[in-house]
Design a protein around this motif. Structure first.
Motif, PDB file in Angstrom:
ATOM      1  N   LEU A 103     -35.282 -23.581 -62.873  1.00  0.00           N
ATOM      2  CA  LEU A 103     -35.105 -22.866 -64.015  1.00  0.00           C
ATOM      3  C   LEU A 103     -33.712 -23.156 -64.598  1.00  0.00           C
ATOM      4  O   LEU A 103     -33.499 -23.741 -65.604  1.00  0.00           O
ATOM      5  N   GLY A 104     -32.797 -22.759 -63.648  1.00  0.00           N
ATOM      6  CA  GLY A 104     -31.425 -22.825 -63.890  1.00  0.00           C
ATOM      7  C   GLY A 104     -31.112 -24.318 -64.312  1.00  0.00           C
ATOM      8  O   GLY A 104     -30.271 -24.579 -65.004  1.00  0.00           O
ATOM      9  N   LYS A 105     -31.570 -25.243 -63.291  1.00  0.00           N
ATOM     10  CA  LYS A 105     -31.012 -26.355 -63.760  1.00  0.00           C
ATOM     11  C   LYS A 105     -31.861 -27.189 -64.670  1.00  0.00           C
ATOM     12  O   LYS A 105     -31.253 -28.177 -65.525  1.00  0.00           O
ATOM     13  N   TYR A 106     -33.165 -27.147 -64.499  1.00  0.00           N
ATOM     14  CA  TYR A 106     -33.942 -28.074 -65.614  1.00  0.00           C
ATOM     15  C   TYR A 106     -34.725 -27.322 -66.587  1.00  0.00           C
ATOM     16  O   TYR A 106     -35.419 -27.811 -67.582  1.00  0.00           O
ATOM     17  N   LYS A 107     -34.460 -25.811 -66.867  1.00  0.00           N
ATOM     18  CA  LYS A 107     -34.715 -24.838 -67.797  1.00  0.00           C
ATOM     19  C   LYS A 107     -36.480 -25.118 -67.761  1.00  0.00           C
ATOM     20  O   LYS A 107     -37.065 -24.745 -68.653  1.00  0.00           O
ATOM     21  N   HIS A 108     -36.938 -25.422 -66.538  1.00  0.00           N
ATOM     22  CA  HIS A 108     -38.583 -25.332 -66.159  1.00  0.00           C
ATOM     23  C   HIS A 108     -38.887 -25.255 -65.017  1.00  0.00           C
ATOM     24  O   HIS A 108     -38.012 -25.970 -64.191  1.00  0.00           O
ATOM     25  N   ALA A 109     -39.813 -24.461 -64.530  1.00  0.00           N
ATOM     26  CA  ALA A 109     -40.108 -24.328 -63.452  1.00  0.00           C
ATOM     27  C   ALA A 109     -41.585 -23.896 -63.265  1.00  0.00           C
ATOM     28  O   ALA A 109     -41.985 -23.001 -64.206  1.00  0.00           O
ATOM     29  N   GLU A 110     -42.503 -24.133 -62.150  1.00  0.00           N
ATOM     30  CA  GLU A 110     -43.753 -23.540 -62.201  1.00  0.00           C
ATOM     31  C   GLU A 110     -43.978 -23.398 -60.527  1.00  0.00           C
ATOM     32  O   GLU A 110     -43.904 -24.422 -59.734  1.00  0.00           O
ATOM     33  N   VAL A 111     -43.891 -22.052 -59.986  1.00  0.00           N
ATOM     34  CA  VAL A 111     -44.286 -22.019 -58.657  1.00  0.00           C
ATOM     35  C   VAL A 111     -45.162 -21.106 -58.211  1.00  0.00           C
ATOM     36  O   VAL A 111     -45.386 -20.213 -58.801  1.00  0.00           O
ATOM     37  N   ALA A 112     -45.823 -21.548 -56.961  1.00  0.00           N
ATOM     38  CA  ALA A 112     -46.859 -20.322 -56.854  1.00  0.00           C
ATOM     39  C   ALA A 112     -46.336 -18.985 -56.531  1.00  0.00           C
ATOM     40  O   ALA A 112     -45.251 -18.856 -55.980  1.00  0.00           O
ATOM     41  N   SER A 177     -26.143 -21.212 -67.140  1.00  0.00           N
ATOM     42  CA  SER A 177     -26.484 -20.843 -68.310  1.00  0.00           C
ATOM     43  C   SER A 177     -25.205 -20.987 -69.193  1.00  0.00           C
ATOM     44  O   SER A 177     -24.185 -21.006 -68.869  1.00  0.00           O
ATOM     45  N   GLY A 178     -25.554 -20.712 -70.567  1.00  0.00           N
ATOM     46  CA  GLY A 178     -24.334 -20.512 -71.337  1.00  0.00           C
ATOM     47  C   GLY A 178     -24.189 -19.187 -71.297  1.00  0.00           C
ATOM     48  O   GLY A 178     -24.728 -18.232 -70.917  1.00  0.00           O
ATOM     49  N   GLY A 179     -22.574 -18.787 -71.859  1.00  0.00           N
ATOM     50  CA  GLY A 179     -22.219 -17.384 -72.094  1.00  0.00           C
ATOM     51  C   GLY A 179     -22.228 -16.643 -70.655  1.00  0.00           C
ATOM     52  O   GLY A 179     -21.826 -17.395 -69.501  1.00  0.00           O
ATOM     53  N   ARG A 180     -22.244 -15.481 -70.661  1.00  0.00           N
ATOM     54  CA  ARG A 180     -21.611 -14.465 -69.345  1.00  0.00           C
ATOM     55  C   ARG A 180     -22.984 -13.835 -69.085  1.00  0.00           C
ATOM     56  O   ARG A 180     -23.531 -12.927 -69.999  1.00  0.00           O
ATOM     57  N   CYS A 181     -23.367 -13.519 -67.692  1.00  0.00           N
ATOM     58  CA  CYS A 181     -24.453 -12.648 -67.355  1.00  0.00           C
ATOM     59  C   CYS A 181     -23.987 -11.626 -66.532  1.00  0.00           C
ATOM     60  O   CYS A 181     -22.968 -11.865 -65.604  1.00  0.00           O
ATOM     61  N   VAL A 182     -24.260 -10.486 -66.627  1.00  0.00           N
ATOM     62  CA  VAL A 182     -23.927  -9.282 -65.823  1.00  0.00           C
ATOM     63  C   VAL A 182     -24.888  -8.746 -65.245  1.00  0.00           C
ATOM     64  O   VAL A 182     -26.192  -8.187 -66.014  1.00  0.00           O
ATOM     65  N   ILE A 183     -25.193  -8.609 -63.904  1.00  0.00           N
ATOM     66  CA  ILE A 183     -26.244  -7.875 -63.197  1.00  0.00           C
ATOM     67  C   ILE A 183     -25.639  -6.760 -62.668  1.00  0.00           C
ATOM     68  O   ILE A 183     -24.791  -6.551 -61.933  1.00  0.00           O
ATOM     69  N   GLY A 218     -21.581 -18.655 -66.690  1.00  0.00           N
ATOM     70  CA  GLY A 218     -22.564 -20.135 -66.670  1.00  0.00           C
ATOM     71  C   GLY A 218     -21.096 -21.169 -66.913  1.00  0.00           C
ATOM     72  O   GLY A 218     -20.407 -21.218 -67.560  1.00  0.00           O
ATOM     73  N   VAL A 219     -21.524 -22.399 -66.001  1.00  0.00           N
ATOM     74  CA  VAL A 219     -20.815 -23.566 -66.221  1.00  0.00           C
ATOM     75  C   VAL A 219     -21.774 -24.609 -66.642  1.00  0.00           C
ATOM     76  O   VAL A 219     -23.140 -24.609 -66.605  1.00  0.00           O
ATOM     77  N   GLU A 220     -21.106 -25.850 -66.905  1.00  0.00           N
ATOM     78  CA  GLU A 220     -21.657 -27.112 -67.336  1.00  0.00           C
ATOM     79  C   GLU A 220     -22.693 -27.664 -66.359  1.00  0.00           C
ATOM     80  O   GLU A 220     -23.886 -27.894 -66.559  1.00  0.00           O
ATOM     81  N   LYS A 221     -21.904 -27.820 -65.159  1.00  0.00           N
ATOM     82  CA  LYS A 221     -22.853 -28.522 -64.131  1.00  0.00           C
ATOM     83  C   LYS A 221     -21.989 -28.154 -62.477  1.00  0.00           C
ATOM     84  O   LYS A 221     -21.060 -27.344 -62.494  1.00  0.00           O
ATOM     85  N   LEU A 222     -22.683 -28.388 -61.549  1.00  0.00           N
ATOM     86  CA  LEU A 222     -22.389 -28.150 -60.327  1.00  0.00           C
ATOM     87  C   LEU A 222     -22.056 -29.281 -59.506  1.00  0.00           C
ATOM     88  O   LEU A 222     -22.819 -30.147 -59.643  1.00  0.00           O
ATOM     89  N   HIS A 223     -21.285 -29.227 -58.427  1.00  0.00           N
ATOM     90  CA  HIS A 223     -21.219 -30.360 -57.694  1.00  0.00           C
ATOM     91  C   HIS A 223     -21.437 -30.026 -55.880  1.00  0.00           C
ATOM     92  O   HIS A 223     -21.714 -29.047 -55.865  1.00  0.00           O
ATOM     93  N   GLY A 224     -21.284 -31.058 -55.405  1.00  0.00           N
ATOM     94  CA  GLY A 224     -21.739 -30.952 -54.037  1.00  0.00           C
ATOM     95  C   GLY A 224     -20.866 -29.950 -53.303  1.00  0.00           C
ATOM     96  O   GLY A 224     -19.640 -29.476 -53.521  1.00  0.00           O
ATOM     97  N   THR A 225     -21.393 -29.692 -51.884  1.00  0.00           N
ATOM     98  CA  THR A 225     -20.405 -28.848 -50.996  1.00  0.00           C
ATOM     99  C   THR A 225     -20.839 -28.945 -49.474  1.00  0.00           C
ATOM    100  O   THR A 225     -21.904 -29.713 -49.413  1.00  0.00           O
ATOM    101  N   VAL A 226     -19.977 -28.408 -48.720  1.00  0.00           N
ATOM    102  CA  VAL A 226     -20.251 -28.141 -47.323  1.00  0.00           C
ATOM    103  C   VAL A 226     -20.274 -26.865 -46.884  1.00  0.00           C
ATOM    104  O   VAL A 226     -19.264 -26.081 -47.319  1.00  0.00           O
TER     105      VAL A 226
END
Ligand code: EPZ
Length: 431
Positions: A103-112, A177-183, A218-226
């Motif tokens: 959902l975060g990356k593709y704005k769509h998800a369907e999971v059992a 996501s856009g903007g700021r989320c506070v949990i 939220g940021v535009e995109k994420l990059h790889g990591t180790v």
């Protein structure tokens, strides 16, 4: 049906290497698909739930390069499907992290709908509340959870109940996501911090993980990591309790002592000696431990995943103890099995009243879930004679090479598939 045969009565001694944390690793694997670049995850525990999740991630198109049992390189750029459903994935709880990641990356998800150990109702209403607050439409039909959004916009989300899974899932969905989320009223478990740290190493902007307020810009995109998975505090705690219950002397290595504080302090309180090092903890079981009171709480309280293990330990301690389970509503199923081994335990509502006995008697018992299964093996190790623990598939979901690590500490334990093998093992053990 695979089972363990255990010849108990031997104090276990030595050193044991603790594997990466299953409950952190499952979330890290899901987070890894949120970039189109390579993500390398090290110190992966080689347990069944990890292998199921990796297989399913491959099935939706992610490139999975299993370098070895403990290292994987994941690349999410080739994902072709946002629908996650197969026989195996319905059995594990952590499938729901793919909801947040897709959902975060593709704005769509369907999971059992997630499975997992049968220790309570285990709803996912807080996950859904979080996704809907961010702007997603969520529905549950035919055993599948579907979530989709035009866009996700950060908002403030108050968690009615402290939930590890929901906290992590909302972090995943909000990272891009856009903007700021506070949990608010967020879970503070070390594995929540681990996921935030890995996402930040991929370019996310998450602050406050490990406290009860987590802020995600939220940021535009994420990059790889180790990234390397933190050590498993529950596996470590389980082996620490093995020292207590067998009157042994065990050093758990490759741990973060701070994550074990609630467990260590209780073991000290009931009479074990405890030595803490930078990345190891040594537990020496006392001649006769004494009673205490336990209440399971969200981190940094005493972990619910250690509740069966401490109950077994207290069942052999002097005096009467109380163990109150506040997180899950059905986590005492192992008590009947333990009573068959001679324990004196009565469960009333959320509390088990335990009167310590001198010894357990060996018996054939059935593992009802992952942590209770490990606790029953502990009981068998403390009992004289031969015990059989069946349904060990639960134990394999969360403990890497559990019998092998126990043998390394002097345990007489073997996995067998039938009575003939069991008899052969018993004759060999008699020598
Ligand atoms: C995770 O489960 C772990 N599993 C569990 O470990 C662990 O016991 C639990 O956290 C608590 O630490 C994984 O990480 C795969 P929760 P999770 O959401 O996320 C209620 C093991 O042995 N709740 O923190 O499912 C829920 O019913 C397993 O390794 C809601 O009401 O736990 C429970 O009472 C067992 N609504 C409480 O919150 C929701 O939407 C805590 O659950 C979500 C949870």
């Amino acid at each position: 049906m695979d089972r363990y045969i255990v010849k108990g009565g031997t104090p276990l001694e030595g050193e044991v290497e603790i594997s990466g944390a299953k409950n952190a690793a499952l979330a890290l694997l899901a987070a890894a698909i949120m970039t189109d670049e390579d993500v390398t995850i090290e110190n992966l525990p080689n347990v069944r739930d990890i292998n199921v999740l990796l297989q399913v991630m491959g099935e939706i198109g992610a490139k999975i390069n299993r370098v070895n049992d403990h290292k994987v390189i994941i690349n999410g750029s080739t994902i072709t499907s946002y629908t996650v459903d197969n026989e195996s994935i319905r059995k594990i709880r952590a499938s729901y992290y793919l909801l947040g990641a897709l959902l975060g990356k593709y704005k769509h998800a369907e999971v059992a709908l997630p499975g997992g150990c049968d220790i309570g109702s285990r709803p996912i209403d807080l996950h859904i509340k979080g996704f809907e607050t961010l702007g997603a439409n969520v529905s549950i039909e035919r055993g599948m959870v579907s979530a989709s959004a035009e866009e996700l916009i950060g908002k403030s989300i108050y968690m009615d109940v402290v939930s590890v899974g929901a906290t992590i899932n909302i972090m995943l969905a909000a990272a891009l996501s856009g903007g700021r989320c506070v949990i608010e009223n967020a879970a503070k478990e070390p594995h929540v911090v681990d996921v935030a740290n890995m996402l930040n190493s991929m370019g996310a902007s998450i602050r406050g993980a490990g406290t009860d307020v987590i802020r995600i810009r939220g940021v535009e995109k994420l990059h790889g990591t180790v990234y390397s998975v933190i050590p498993d505090q529950i596996e470590a705690g389980t082996f620490m309790m093995v020292a207590a219950v067998t009157g042994g002397d065990i050093t758990v290595k490759n741990v973060i002592p701070k994550h074990l504080e609630a467990i260590t302090s209780k073991l000290y309180e009931i009479g074990c000696s405890v030595e803490e090092y930078d990345d190891a903890v040594r537990i020496i079981g006392g001649p006769r431990l004494h009673s205490t009171k336990i209440t399971t709480l969200p981190y940094p309280g005493f972990p619910t995943d250690m509740q069966p293990q401490i109950a077994v330990t207290l069942a052999l301690a002097e005096g009467t103890s109380m163990v109150t389970e506040t997180i899950f509503e059905n986590r005492f199923k192992y008590v009947d099995e333990l009573v068959r081994m001679g324990a004196d335990i009565k469960v009333e509502g959320k509390t088990a009243f335990i009167t310590g006995v001198e010894k357990f008697s060996s018996a054939d018992v059935v593992a009802p879930d992952l942590r209770a299964g490990a606790a029953l093996v502990m009981a068998a190790l403390a009992a004289d004679g031969y015990s059989e623990i069946t349904d060990i598939k639960y134990i394999k979901r969360g403990y890497e090479d559990f019998d092998g690590k126990l043998r390394g500490l002097g345990a007489i334990i073997r996995e067998v598939s039938d009575d003939r093998e069991a008899m052969k093992f018993k004759l060999k053990a008699i020598g």
